[in-house]
Design a protein around this motif. Structure first.
Motif, PDB file in Angstrom:
ATOM      1  N   TYR A 191      51.626 102.008  63.559  1.00  0.00           N
ATOM      2  CA  TYR A 191      50.609 102.752  62.799  1.00  0.00           C
ATOM      3  C   TYR A 191      50.321 102.056  61.476  1.00  0.00           C
ATOM      4  O   TYR A 191      49.167 101.992  61.032  1.00  0.00           O
ATOM      5  CB  TYR A 191      51.109 104.175  62.573  1.00  0.00           C
ATOM      6  CG  TYR A 191      50.109 105.102  61.915  1.00  0.00           C
ATOM      7  CD1 TYR A 191      48.818 105.232  62.412  1.00  0.00           C
ATOM      8  CD2 TYR A 191      50.468 105.865  60.807  1.00  0.00           C
ATOM      9  CE1 TYR A 191      47.904 106.096  61.816  1.00  0.00           C
ATOM     10  CE2 TYR A 191      49.563 106.734  60.205  1.00  0.00           C
ATOM     11  CZ  TYR A 191      48.284 106.841  60.711  1.00  0.00           C
ATOM     12  OH  TYR A 191      47.381 107.689  60.116  1.00  0.00           O
TER      13      TYR A 191
ATOM     14  N   TYR B 134      47.338 104.855  67.616  1.00  0.00           N
ATOM     15  CA  TYR B 134      47.882 106.148  67.224  1.00  0.00           C
ATOM     16  C   TYR B 134      46.875 107.009  66.480  1.00  0.00           C
ATOM     17  O   TYR B 134      47.142 107.574  65.442  1.00  0.00           O
ATOM     18  CB  TYR B 134      49.154 105.942  66.379  1.00  0.00           C
ATOM     19  CG  TYR B 134      50.315 105.617  67.260  1.00  0.00           C
ATOM     20  CD1 TYR B 134      50.999 106.625  67.923  1.00  0.00           C
ATOM     21  CD2 TYR B 134      50.687 104.304  67.487  1.00  0.00           C
ATOM     22  CE1 TYR B 134      52.045 106.343  68.775  1.00  0.00           C
ATOM     23  CE2 TYR B 134      51.739 104.015  68.336  1.00  0.00           C
ATOM     24  CZ  TYR B 134      52.410 105.037  68.967  1.00  0.00           C
ATOM     25  OH  TYR B 134      53.446 104.738  69.807  1.00  0.00           O
TER      26      TYR B 134
ATOM     27  N   PHE C 237      41.084 103.510  61.812  1.00  0.00           N
ATOM     28  CA  PHE C 237      42.164 104.401  61.429  1.00  0.00           C
ATOM     29  C   PHE C 237      42.042 104.842  59.976  1.00  0.00           C
ATOM     30  O   PHE C 237      42.382 105.970  59.628  1.00  0.00           O
ATOM     31  CB  PHE C 237      43.522 103.735  61.675  1.00  0.00           C
ATOM     32  CG  PHE C 237      43.831 103.595  63.139  1.00  0.00           C
ATOM     33  CD1 PHE C 237      44.414 104.633  63.846  1.00  0.00           C
ATOM     34  CD2 PHE C 237      43.507 102.428  63.811  1.00  0.00           C
ATOM     35  CE1 PHE C 237      44.676 104.516  65.203  1.00  0.00           C
ATOM     36  CE2 PHE C 237      43.768 102.306  65.173  1.00  0.00           C
ATOM     37  CZ  PHE C 237      44.346 103.353  65.876  1.00  0.00           C
TER      38      PHE C 237
ATOM     39  N   TRP D 123      55.856 104.078  64.045  1.00  0.00           N
ATOM     40  CA  TRP D 123      55.483 104.104  62.628  1.00  0.00           C
ATOM     41  C   TRP D 123      55.043 102.714  62.164  1.00  0.00           C
ATOM     42  O   TRP D 123      54.066 102.578  61.409  1.00  0.00           O
ATOM     43  CB  TRP D 123      56.651 104.571  61.763  1.00  0.00           C
ATOM     44  CG  TRP D 123      56.795 106.054  61.621  1.00  0.00           C
ATOM     45  CD1 TRP D 123      57.855 106.812  61.995  1.00  0.00           C
ATOM     46  CD2 TRP D 123      55.841 106.968  61.046  1.00  0.00           C
ATOM     47  NE1 TRP D 123      57.633 108.136  61.702  1.00  0.00           N
ATOM     48  CE2 TRP D 123      56.402 108.268  61.115  1.00  0.00           C
ATOM     49  CE3 TRP D 123      54.575 106.816  60.484  1.00  0.00           C
ATOM     50  CZ2 TRP D 123      55.745 109.396  60.645  1.00  0.00           C
ATOM     51  CZ3 TRP D 123      53.909 107.953  60.011  1.00  0.00           C
ATOM     52  CH2 TRP D 123      54.496 109.219  60.099  1.00  0.00           C
TER      53      TRP D 123
ATOM     54  N   GLY E 234      50.312 110.388  61.860  1.00  0.00           N
ATOM     55  CA  GLY E 234      50.473 109.289  62.801  1.00  0.00           C
ATOM     56  C   GLY E 234      51.183 109.651  64.084  1.00  0.00           C
ATOM     57  O   GLY E 234      50.882 110.657  64.736  1.00  0.00           O
TER      58      GLY E 234
ATOM     59  N   GLU F 151      48.045  99.206  62.117  1.00  0.00           N
ATOM     60  CA  GLU F 151      46.692  99.690  62.413  1.00  0.00           C
ATOM     61  C   GLU F 151      45.948 100.090  61.145  1.00  0.00           C
ATOM     62  O   GLU F 151      44.746  99.873  61.022  1.00  0.00           O
ATOM     63  CB  GLU F 151      46.771 100.860  63.387  1.00  0.00           C
ATOM     64  CG  GLU F 151      47.219 100.437  64.778  1.00  0.00           C
ATOM     65  CD  GLU F 151      47.576 101.600  65.679  1.00  0.00           C
ATOM     66  OE1 GLU F 151      47.569 101.407  66.907  1.00  0.00           O
ATOM     67  OE2 GLU F 151      47.863 102.688  65.167  1.00  0.00           O
TER      68      GLU F 151
END
Length: 325
Positions: free
Chosen positions: A178, A4, A189, A175, A90, A181
């Motif tokens: 993300y 993302y 990220f 979400w 995100g 990540e």
């Protein structure tokens, strides 16, 4: 795993990137998401679910009480959306969820045609603005009860509310992805987190400025959510969401040894809150001077963040018209 990364288009308008920008660690990054984003998403999904149920009740029993309950749940859902959209991040940016939930401007003529066909596939005739029109009309709330007794009209309202809830819940898993990540060993990220976060905050500030015209002789239609008479409440919900997300920037500045700059950002955010909150609930009745004070407070904060914060954290900041959602 779907990645993302927002892929923002950055305009080199004001700050030149430095060699080693500030990179948060995994613990800080996930804590930021947990504090500022996931709770706002939860409020949105819960509100959207409540809106869907209240609209279904209106269609099952079309009376004044149920219609008023549906209006109140719309107000809560719209404010929850405003708070989240105040500082997007995100997956909500990647999925362009704003176009699905909050397409503007509202197009009553197109909505009326869509009611007759039952087609809810057109983004321009659905989402929270379309629901506002169906619940209040063009600021004609007393006329809507009789209209919603028309089966096709209420069915369209119900389908549209279901879509809003579905789009909100679509981000439940992204979400969480993300979040994983941001905590991964690969710092990719996290390396982009601050620049993306602050650029999107800048975009939100620009959106607030557009929502607050400063000329004399404004008309109600110049303000978003004028049909429901909730323009000021919605505006302040966006200010509140922006303030919440901005706390991560203030915290980061303190961690970087810039307490004075952090204090300046906090004070200017307080000025935005104070000057904009003082406006009357009916923004069309507000004085141009008062609206200008609100607008200028946002301008001052935006300039501080774009120039001084960007410089301190070694970030490239600046938006083009096509950035964001």
């Amino acid at each position: 795993m779907k990645r993302y990364f927002l892929g923002l288009s950055i305009a080199c308008a004001s700050v030149v990137a430095q060699a080693e920008p500030s990179v948060p660690d995994a613990v800080w990054s996930q804590a930021w998401l947990d504090a500022a984003y996931l709770p706002r998403h939860t409020v949105l999904t819960q509100s959207a679910d409540a809106l869907m149920r209240s609209v279904d009740l209106v269609c099952a029993q079309t009376n004044a009480h149920n219609l008023e309950q549906a209006r109140q749940t719309w107000l809560a859902t719209s404010k929850a959306w405003r708070a989240l959209d105040a500082a997007p991040a995100g997956p909500m940016v990647l999925e362009r969820i704003g176009r699905k939930i909050d397409f503007r401007p509202t197009r009553p003529d197109d909505i009326e045609v869509a009611i007759q066909t039952g087609d809810v596939s057109n983004a321009a005739t659905r989402g929270l603005p379309a629901i506002e029109y169906l619940l209040w009309g063009n600021a004609q709330p007393k006329a809507q009860l009789a209209k919603l007794k028309q089966p096709a009209r209420c069915a369209y309202l119900s389908k549209t509310a279901q879509q809003v809830a579905s789009h909100a819940h679509f981000l439940d898993q992204p979400w969480q992805t993300y979040r994983i990540e941001l905590g991964a060993e690969n710092p990719f990220f996290r390396e982009n987190l601050l620049s993306e976060h602050i650029n999107l905050l800048l975009s939100s500030m620009g959106s607030l400025q557009k929502r607050m015209p400063t000329a004399d002789g404004v008309k109600p239609e110049q303000f978003a959510e004028w049909r429901s008479g909730s323009s000021h409440a919605q505006f302040m919900a966006q200010v509140g969401g922006m303030n919440l997300a901005l706390q991560a920037v203030v915290q980061r500045l303190r961690a970087e040894g810039s307490a004075q700059l952090a204090d300046q950002v906090s004070v200017e955010m307080q000025q935005v809150q104070k000057r904009c909150e003082s406006l009357p609930q009916n923004l069309a009745q507000s004085a141009a001077k008062a609206r200008m004070a609100c607008h200028q407070a946002i301008t001052d904060l935006r300039a501080r963040v774009q120039v001084q914060v960007g410089e301190k954290l070694d970030l490239t900041l600046g938006f083009t018209e096509g950035d964001g959602d």
